[in-house]
Design a protein around this motif. Structure first.
Motif, PDB file in Angstrom:
ATOM      1  N   THR A  29      -2.820   6.935   5.086  1.00 53.57           N
ATOM      2  CA  THR A  29      -3.562   6.429   6.242  1.00 53.57           C
ATOM      3  C   THR A  29      -2.934   5.145   6.753  1.00 53.57           C
ATOM      4  OG1 THR A  29      -5.516   7.261   5.122  1.00 53.57           O
ATOM      5  CG2 THR A  29      -5.883   5.926   7.075  1.00 53.57           C
ATOM      6  N   ALA A  30      -2.641   4.227   5.823  1.00 52.41           N
ATOM      7  CA  ALA A  30      -2.052   2.943   6.211  1.00 52.41           C
ATOM      8  C   ALA A  30      -0.732   3.162   6.938  1.00 52.41           C
ATOM      9  CB  ALA A  30      -1.846   2.064   4.981  1.00 52.41           C
ATOM     10  N   ALA A  67      -6.148  -4.990   2.096  1.00 49.02           N
ATOM     11  CA  ALA A  67      -6.820  -4.568   0.870  1.00 49.02           C
ATOM     12  C   ALA A  67      -7.455  -5.766   0.171  1.00 49.02           C
ATOM     13  CB  ALA A  67      -5.841  -3.864  -0.062  1.00 49.02           C
ATOM     14  N   LEU A  87     -10.591  -4.182   2.874  1.00 46.68           N
ATOM     15  CA  LEU A  87     -10.337  -3.020   3.729  1.00 46.68           C
ATOM     16  C   LEU A  87      -9.254  -2.163   3.064  1.00 46.68           C
ATOM     17  CD1 LEU A  87     -10.967  -1.525   6.308  1.00 46.68           C
ATOM     18  CD2 LEU A  87      -9.323  -2.952   7.511  1.00 46.68           C
ATOM     19  N   TYR A  99      -1.398  -2.551   4.534  1.00 45.23           N
ATOM     20  CA  TYR A  99      -1.663  -1.889   3.254  1.00 45.23           C
ATOM     21  C   TYR A  99      -2.107  -2.862   2.167  1.00 45.23           C
ATOM     22  CZ  TYR A  99      -1.154   1.360  -0.628  1.00 45.23           C
ATOM     23  OH  TYR A  99      -1.400   2.150  -1.714  1.00 45.23           O
ATOM     24  N   ARG A 153      -7.050   1.678  -5.513  1.00 45.36           N
ATOM     25  CA  ARG A 153      -6.406   2.871  -4.977  1.00 45.36           C
ATOM     26  C   ARG A 153      -5.745   3.704  -6.062  1.00 45.36           C
ATOM     27  NH1 ARG A 153      -4.650   0.044   0.581  1.00 45.36           N
ATOM     28  NH2 ARG A 153      -3.698  -1.454  -0.809  1.00 45.36           N
ATOM     29  N   MET A 203      -7.393   1.217   2.394  1.00 49.38           N
ATOM     30  CA  MET A 203      -7.156   2.590   2.856  1.00 49.38           C
ATOM     31  C   MET A 203      -6.015   3.224   2.068  1.00 49.38           C
ATOM     32  SD  MET A 203      -5.682   1.759   6.638  1.00 49.38           S
ATOM     33  CE  MET A 203      -5.891   0.053   7.050  1.00 49.38           C
ATOM     34  N   PRO A 204      -6.058   4.562   1.957  1.00 48.93           N
ATOM     35  CA  PRO A 204      -4.989   5.246   1.223  1.00 48.93           C
ATOM     36  C   PRO A 204      -3.633   4.976   1.875  1.00 48.93           C
ATOM     37  CG  PRO A 204      -6.762   6.759   1.742  1.00 48.93           C
ATOM     38  CD  PRO A 204      -7.061   5.496   2.480  1.00 48.93           C
TER      39      PRO A 204
END
Lengths: 228, 274
Positions: free
Chosen positions: A93-94, A83, A87, A79, B201, A89-90
């Motif tokens: 998803t992670a 990042a 990369l 996560y 995010r 991801m929400p």
């Protein structure tokens, strides 16, 4: 030791019941999705690893890596770590990716073990009927192996359900996260963690009861008759 | 059938034992409370140490120094001089933020000096010192402010991050009701929220101003926007009933303020330079 049950106030739980139930839904959702990932990965990896090839050795590295490091570290790496490299991801998803990859490593070993329990004769018979390796695995060996694998797979599912509590640290509002929210608001540690523990237990216990019914059914379906 | 009976018997047995355990525990409860006399100050003086609990993840109030690995910051220095005035030595114990109040109640610390606001500790069974700092909560956005957020109203339909169990979380909850976020995400640490802000995010983070300024020094990818949302009254937090210790702490706090040491510490740690 003076234990004072008078300080216990279950009202706190009633106040937060809707949030707790919603969070339980999130926990289940993450568990089911992650387990489906783990099952898919596990069946593929476990099957490929049942033969001695270079692919098997490579996949062995994956299995050892994910079994040999803590899940929490994996989740943070996936996560926050990835990042940093772009990369992104929400959180949800992670969580599914992390739990799926981690669970996949364990499931693959279960599948590999179950496959090795299937007698040589099954392969030979399949071969003489004209099945190739893929066909033998898919239609002859795997259905028998999965039956043997059912109890340990249920075990994996239960572990995964409990492990989802770790994804609360990715700011996902599942049960542990909401428990911490309620705790930091009310400081009713006893009531909250007792109830959340009970909720986890009810889910895992409910599932294991259901799976035992499934086992009994599978046991009847000819062949090995191993499950009782 | 026999098997099923055996299984349900096992279950009944389990539940019965669980109940017996709970009843048993409550049965041995209600022992006499350990006297109502307040020996909080005496205990500290006899020990010669004031045990201070804090969560060292909140520079410049308390954090672990990168080179010395010691916990340092405004709270550390302030608690240090106050303890000195009380004639004892301050001993600092770092812990997770979410576990501090529980630890205090349990007796792990004499006092929490950890940039904790009255509101944050309000529900716990505790006592407060006099207010020793007013800390503004502000809105943090990524550098360049891509979503053009200039105040709380612009947070409507945005994804906002806060630290779980912080005053910012409470402000976040209130604002969420008021303007309606897309989502309010609750992290273990504000740093995690800042990371997610950087990764794109989430759209904004609510946090204490001095913390935000300190972070932007370490990593200049953040901006502070709009008016401060709310001022939090920062206090030292004590176990319920330790009135003598609270009074002594307040007395020495007043001395430290009067002598000018307090202003020196504020200048050293908390002066905001954007």
């Amino acid at each position: 030791m003076a234990i004072d049950m008078d300080t216990v106030q279950w009202r706190v739980i009633a106040d937060w019941a809707p949030e707790l139930l919603r969070a339980a839904g999130v926990t289940l959702q993450i568990t089911v999705l992650s387990f489906l990932c783990a099952l898919t990965i596990g069946i593929v990896v476990g099957t490929l690893r049942s033969r001695r090839t270079w692919v098997a050795r490579l996949l062995g590295l994956y299995v050892e890596l994910f079994r040999g490091t803590p899940l929490l570290v994996q989740l943070f790496f996936i996560y926050y770590g990835l990042a940093q490299l772009g990369l992104v991801m929400p959180a949800f998803t992670a969580a599914v990716v992390g739990l799926g990859l981690n669970g996949g490593a364990y499931v693959s070993e279960i599948v590999r073990g179950a496959l090795s329990a299937i007698g040589r004769g099954q392969y030979d018979a399949a071969h003489s009927l004209g099945f190739g390796w893929v066909g033998t695995i898919t239609w002859i060996v795997m259905p028998q192996a999965l039956r043997i694998a059912t109890p340990p797979l249920v075990n994996s599912f239960a572990s995964m359900l409990k492990d989802t509590s770790l994804v609360s640290l990715l700011a996902i509002t599942e049960m542990m996260n909401i428990a911490n929210q309620i705790y930091s608001r009310t400081f009713r540690a006893f009531e909250i963690f007792a109830v959340v523990a009970l909720m986890y237990f009810v889910m895992t216990y409910g599932f294991s009861v259901a799976s035992r019914a499934l086992e009994r059914r599978l046991a009847g379906a000819g062949g090995l008759g191993k499950a009782r | 059938m026999k098997q099923r009976n055996a299984r349900s018997f096992g279950l009944v047995l389990c539940i019965t034992m669980a109940f017996a355990l709970i009843l048993g525990l409550s049965g041995c409860g209600n022992e006499a409370e350990t006297g109502s006399s307040d020996d909080s100050l005496k205990t500290v003086q006899e020990r010669g140490e004031l045990i201070v609990g804090l969560a060292p993840f909140y520079a410049p109030f308390e954090s672990t120094n990168e080179t010395t690995k010691e916990i340092e910051g405004f709270d550390v220095d302030l608690a240090g001089v106050i303890a000195e005035k009380m004639g004892v030595k301050a001993v600092f114990k770092g812990a997770e933020w979410q576990g501090l109040l529980g630890g205090l109640e349990k007796g792990d610390y004499d006092v929490l000096v950890t940039a904790m606001s009255k509101k944050e500790a309000a529900e716990a069974n505790v006592e407060f010192s006099d207010v020793y700092y007013l800390l503004d909560d502000i809105i943090i956005v990524p550098k360049g402010n891509p979503k053009n957020i200039s105040g709380k109203d612009d947070l409507a339909d945005m994804v906002v991050g806060v630290q779980l169990g912080s005053g910012s979380e409470q402000i976040g909850d209130a604002l969420n009701t008021e303007v309606g976020f897309k989502d309010l995400r609750k992290y273990k640490l504000t740093q995690d929220a800042m990371n997610d802000l950087k990764a794109g995010r989430i759209d904004a983070v609510l946090a204490g101003e001095t913390f935000a300024v300190e972070q932007s020094k370490v990593d200049p990818s953040f901006d502070v926007v709009g008016e401060p949302l709310e001022s939090a009254e920062i206090v030292a937090v004590f176990r319920k009933g330790s009135t003598a210790l609270v009074e002594e702490f307040n007395r020495q706090l007043a001395v430290v303020i009067q002598e000018g040491t307090y202003d020196e510490l504020v200048a050293k740690w908390l002066t905001v330079t954007l």
